[in-house]
Structures are given as C-alpha cells and as structure tokens.
Design a protein around this motif. Sequence first.
Motif, PDB file in Angstrom:
ATOM      1  N   ALA A  77      -7.354  -5.933   5.671  1.00 32.28           N
ATOM      2  CA  ALA A  77      -7.612  -7.391   4.774  1.00 32.28           C
ATOM      3  C   ALA A  77      -6.556  -8.532   5.216  1.00 32.28           C
ATOM      4  CB  ALA A  77      -7.745  -7.344   3.324  1.00 32.28           C
ATOM      5  N   ALA A  78      -5.219  -8.165   5.411  1.00 28.45           N
ATOM      6  CA  ALA A  78      -4.354  -8.997   5.695  1.00 28.45           C
ATOM      7  C   ALA A  78      -4.239  -9.638   7.256  1.00 28.45           C
ATOM      8  CB  ALA A  78      -2.668  -8.403   5.492  1.00 28.45           C
ATOM      9  N   GLY A  79      -4.528  -8.721   7.991  1.00 25.36           N
ATOM     10  CA  GLY A  79      -4.726  -8.863   9.399  1.00 25.36           C
ATOM     11  C   GLY A  79      -6.146  -9.763   9.462  1.00 25.36           C
ATOM     12  N   LEU A  95     -12.114  -9.159  -2.138  1.00 28.65           N
ATOM     13  CA  LEU A  95     -10.868  -9.002  -2.733  1.00 28.65           C
ATOM     14  C   LEU A  95     -10.482  -8.484  -4.009  1.00 28.65           C
ATOM     15  CD1 LEU A  95      -9.658 -11.960  -0.406  1.00 28.65           C
ATOM     16  CD2 LEU A  95      -9.579  -9.344   0.185  1.00 28.65           C
ATOM     17  N   GLY A  96     -11.571  -8.613  -4.904  1.00 25.16           N
ATOM     18  CA  GLY A  96     -11.432  -8.167  -6.354  1.00 25.16           C
ATOM     19  C   GLY A  96     -10.737  -9.385  -7.076  1.00 25.16           C
ATOM     20  N   GLN A  97     -10.977 -10.519  -6.686  1.00 23.10           N
ATOM     21  CA  GLN A  97     -10.380 -11.850  -7.231  1.00 23.10           C
ATOM     22  C   GLN A  97     -11.465 -12.474  -7.928  1.00 23.10           C
ATOM     23  OE1 GLN A  97      -8.960 -14.139  -3.654  1.00 23.10           O
ATOM     24  NE2 GLN A  97      -7.208 -12.859  -3.346  1.00 23.10           N
ATOM     25  N   GLY A 138      -2.380 -12.599  -2.724  1.00 26.66           N
ATOM     26  CA  GLY A 138      -3.248 -11.875  -3.079  1.00 26.66           C
ATOM     27  C   GLY A 138      -4.328 -10.948  -2.419  1.00 26.66           C
ATOM     28  N   THR A 139      -3.992 -11.253  -0.888  1.00 20.65           N
ATOM     29  CA  THR A 139      -4.623 -10.375  -0.089  1.00 20.65           C
ATOM     30  C   THR A 139      -3.895  -9.175   0.284  1.00 20.65           C
ATOM     31  OG1 THR A 139      -5.174 -12.448   1.270  1.00 20.65           O
ATOM     32  CG2 THR A 139      -5.502 -10.538   2.334  1.00 20.65           C
ATOM     33  N   PRO A 140      -4.630  -7.846  -0.034  1.00 17.83           N
ATOM     34  CA  PRO A 140      -4.281  -6.752   0.204  1.00 17.83           C
ATOM     35  C   PRO A 140      -3.941  -6.560   1.793  1.00 17.83           C
ATOM     36  CG  PRO A 140      -6.325  -6.592  -0.524  1.00 17.83           C
ATOM     37  CD  PRO A 140      -5.985  -7.992  -0.545  1.00 17.83           C
ATOM     38  N   ALA A 141      -2.963  -5.455   2.030  1.00 17.86           N
ATOM     39  CA  ALA A 141      -2.383  -5.115   3.258  1.00 17.86           C
ATOM     40  C   ALA A 141      -3.356  -3.967   3.924  1.00 17.86           C
ATOM     41  CB  ALA A 141      -0.988  -4.610   3.258  1.00 17.86           C
ATOM     42  N   GLY A 142      -4.131  -3.458   3.351  1.00 23.25           N
ATOM     43  CA  GLY A 142      -4.714  -2.020   3.773  1.00 23.25           C
ATOM     44  C   GLY A 142      -6.432  -2.843   3.973  1.00 23.25           C
ATOM     45  N   VAL A 144     -10.417  -2.860   2.599  1.00 16.73           N
ATOM     46  CA  VAL A 144     -11.085  -3.507   1.454  1.00 16.73           C
ATOM     47  C   VAL A 144     -12.627  -3.356   1.858  1.00 16.73           C
ATOM     48  CG1 VAL A 144      -9.402  -5.199   0.795  1.00 16.73           C
ATOM     49  CG2 VAL A 144     -11.163  -6.024   2.201  1.00 16.73           C
ATOM     50  N   GLY A 145     -13.247  -3.259   0.491  1.00 19.88           N
ATOM     51  CA  GLY A 145     -14.883  -2.989   0.655  1.00 19.88           C
ATOM     52  C   GLY A 145     -15.438  -1.986   0.442  1.00 19.88           C
TER      53      GLY A 145
END
Length: 185
Positions: A77-79, A95-97, A138-142, A144-145
Amino acid sequence: MYFAALLARTEDGWEASDTELDDVETLDDLADLADLAREATADDDETVLVLLEQEGIWYGVIRIDGEDDPRVFVSNAAGAARSAYGEILLTPELLGQEPEDDSALDSLTDLDGTEDGEPDPAGGSGADAGADPDAPPGTPAGPVGDTELLEDLGVSEKQLLALQSDAVNEIADMLGAADVLEAVR
C-alpha cells in the motif's frame, strides 16, 4: 514502469488484453474497463481480472464477477500510494479508514492522545510509527485488501502474499493464462 492487463475468463479459458489507464481515475472506471472486456465474452457473469504492476515496487489485482462490487488486493500500500495508478485502488474502505467526514478535532489528535506530528512518549511518532515516511499518513507499509480473491481460481492467500517481482506473470502462470498474457505484453 507500469503494466496493466485485463484477463477475462471464458468457456474456452482466459482471454487477455492490455489496457491503457490514462483515462482511469477511480476504481469504478477500472470496473467499467472490465465490463468492456466482459462484453467480448459470451457470458456477462464471467470473471474479469485487472492485473496492474509497477515493476519491482507493487502489484494489484482487481476482480470483478458479474454485478458484484470489485474485490481488490494491493501488495504494498505504501508503494502504491506514491503512484498515480496505485492511488486509484487505495480507497478509504480498502485502507480501513473512515470516509473523509472526520471532524477537525479528530484530525488533530491521534488515537494515542498525541497531536499529529508530536512525538509519542513511548518513542514512536503517534499512530504512524513504523509507516513509510513518503506515503500519505495512515497508509500501511504492507499488503491490503482481499488476500483470498483468487483462492477459487487456484492461487492461495499464501501464494499471493509470497509474490515479489514479476508477480503479474506468476499470477497468470498459476491461472493457466501465461501464454495469453505474454501475447499482450
């Protein structure tokens, strides 16, 4: 370098087409592209996959089945957040936001009680400790989904999460669609 392709499942196997994302601005736009690919098949309920990758940084899989909402997986997600195309996939829901209805007060204080940018007394930097400093807050580094979106097609969650470089080709290979994907690459 980016690569995007559509894979449409048909009675005879997979059909592939490359796709341009220049006019795509939202996840709904991607779903519309999948609908166009589905029109080429005999059945409007067939599975269509959009495979998207930024070489060596992240890949994404969008699955559309009939009238169902798209299912999305993004490997990093971060990339992806630093990419114009990745931002299309990284919806607040993925992103669960919460939707952007946050009150001004909520945006000033992190869950740990510190204000944005204020060091965490425990040594972190508030809610974003461990996050990629170049990614939006708030963006995870790994990943998502939906990690199980390809399970019924023979690609397990474990296999999907283990993919690194050349992920789109490996996914196509596991689906039995490597030859048709290579034809459009």
